[in-house]
Write a protein that holds these residues in place. Sequence first.
Motif: not given
Length: 312
Positions: A86-90
């Motif tokens: 997901p965006t936060e993890a990436a």
Amino acid sequence: MSLFWRIFSLNAAGLVVAAALLLGPVTVSTPVTSAEAVVVVAGLAVLLAANALVLRIGLAPLKRLAQAMAAADLLRPGARAAVAGPTEAAALITTYNTMLDRLEAERAAGAGRALSAQERERHRIARELHDEVGQTLTAVLLQLKRVADRAPEGLREEVAQAQEATRAGLDEIRRIARRLRPGVLEELGLASALRSLAGEFSAPGLTVRHHVTGGLPPLTEESELVLYRVAQEGLTNTARHSAADHAEIRLQPVADGVELLVRDNGKGVGDTPEGAGIRGMRERALLIGADLTLAAAPGGGTDVRLLVRGNR
């Protein structure tokens, strides 16, 4: 899609379905029948399973990031966590990789300054050993010779023993000075310095052979010094720890640069933690962007390989 919107969408869908069922023709008896209880429990199980699946998929990149952080070693640069999820993890993984790039650059710069200072200090100590201690011992040898010429017959043997001890100490001082400051490297070049190094480590019980291929590409002074020091440290480890009776130094051109190989037929490194000598070799390799690998040699023993790429 971000992890927040994934979880929110799933929960919102579940609540919308529940509200539609409550406002629709579906009714729940009082007391609840077995069929109705099965339907409610099954719906709840599906919702929980979907939440667990979304969380597992969304948090998997963070688990891989944690593993990459635990295995990170600035002396083995280049390893990076894969940007995914997901965006936060990436975004978090990208930030970590950027931080690791900066740390490796700062470590390389710091190692360069430290090793340069170390080489200057080596040269200073070698010069003082040669000029001060060496000259003092040489003067003592001359005085002992004059004493031996005038000494009574009964004392000449003791004076001769003192002469031999002083001469051995002088030879040891010169040997230490040569190791601290490889004058042959500065005067005759890397190939001659490696040949001299092989002869220096050859001793009863240990034979060191050398093979330096002609047609080596041009190398900077810094790269030549790193190659010499890695060969020196590799042979030092062989002589002290490997219990080997044969070792060799090979320097040859390869497709993308120059490769140094220090091989012995000793007991190998096994699972022994890396000591200060190996860490020092990795620091020097990092200084010029070279690749250092330690592996088991064919037939037993240890292979130390240093690959210097390009015109470094």
